[in-house]
Write a protein that holds these residues in place. Structure first.
Motif, PDB file in Angstrom:
ATOM      1  N   HIS A 115       0.782  -1.268  -0.059  1.00  0.00           N
ATOM      2  CA  HIS A 115       0.299   0.036   0.421  1.00  0.00           C
ATOM      3  C   HIS A 115       0.657   1.053   0.226  1.00  0.00           C
ATOM      4  O   HIS A 115       2.286   1.350   1.289  1.00  0.00           O
ATOM      5  CB  HIS A 115      -1.038   0.080   1.203  1.00  0.00           C
ATOM      6  N   ARG A 121       0.472   3.602   1.297  1.00  0.00           N
ATOM      7  CA  ARG A 121       0.705   4.664   2.945  1.00  0.00           C
ATOM      8  C   ARG A 121       2.390   4.419   3.565  1.00  0.00           C
ATOM      9  O   ARG A 121       2.726   4.579   4.122  1.00  0.00           O
ATOM     10  CB  ARG A 121      -0.109   4.131   3.163  1.00  0.00           C
ATOM     11  N   GLU A 122       2.057   2.432   2.966  1.00  0.00           N
ATOM     12  CA  GLU A 122       3.142   1.898   4.339  1.00  0.00           C
ATOM     13  C   GLU A 122       4.469   2.113   4.061  1.00  0.00           C
ATOM     14  O   GLU A 122       5.882   2.364   3.986  1.00  0.00           O
ATOM     15  CB  GLU A 122       2.836   0.121   4.339  1.00  0.00           C
ATOM     16  N   LYS A 139       6.094   5.672   3.670  1.00  0.00           N
ATOM     17  CA  LYS A 139       5.510   6.437   5.681  1.00  0.00           C
ATOM     18  C   LYS A 139       8.147   6.373   5.887  1.00  0.00           C
ATOM     19  O   LYS A 139       8.112   7.498   6.601  1.00  0.00           O
ATOM     20  CB  LYS A 139       5.470   5.346   6.090  1.00  0.00           C
TER      21      LYS A 139
END
Length: 149
Positions: free
Chosen positions: A75, A77-78, A81
């Motif tokens: 994903h 987002r991961e 990060k």
């Protein structure tokens, strides 16, 4: 009615260190060598990110996802990060294929395309995506898939 919200701070935690030749990653062979120092062949798919500075030297790396024998999640987002927290100038994606199939699946291609779109918004370029297995590696950039189009 008042609601309480958490005030947070984010920190990077060094879990361990790994040695590698400090020359910048300038080609898929050197990338594969660095990845091999990070992760051995696994019994499940693992998806990771190598965070780099302006001259393609590794700042840090992260395993973002550990999946099953034939799939893992990646994903945006991961994936981004760690890149944001480590002030990466650019990143390289990698994941393992425990099946020893070196070619990317359509899902691998679609996921990479989605991550490239996210990288454009965040202005953290993805320079390659490397698939590793016991047989060696497959570089998306080297094969002209999604990179340089």
């Amino acid at each position: 009615m008042k609601k309480k919200v958490d005030f947070i701070s984010l920190k990077i935690c060094r879990e361990k260190t790994v040695e590698y030749e400090s020359k910048g990653i300038t080609n898929p062979d050197r990338a594969f060598e660095a990845i091999s120092n990070i992760i051995d062949n696994t019994d499940r798919e693992c998806f990771g990110v190598i965070m780099m500075n302006n001259v393609n030297e590794i700042n840090s790396f992260e395993i973002c996802s550990v999946g099953t024998v034939n799939m893992t999640l990646a994903h945006p987002r991961e994936v981004f990060k760690g890149a944001i927290l480590s002030n990466a100038s650019k990143i390289m994606l990698f994941h393992t294929h425990p099946s020893n199939t070196i070619e990317p699946s359509q899902t691998d291609i679609d996921t990479t395309k989605e991550l490239i779109e996210a990288s454009k918004i965040l202005q953290i370029p993805i320079i390659d995506h490397i698939i590793t297995c016991e047989r060696g590696y497959f570089s998306f950039a080297e094969h002209g898939i999604l990179f340089g189009e």
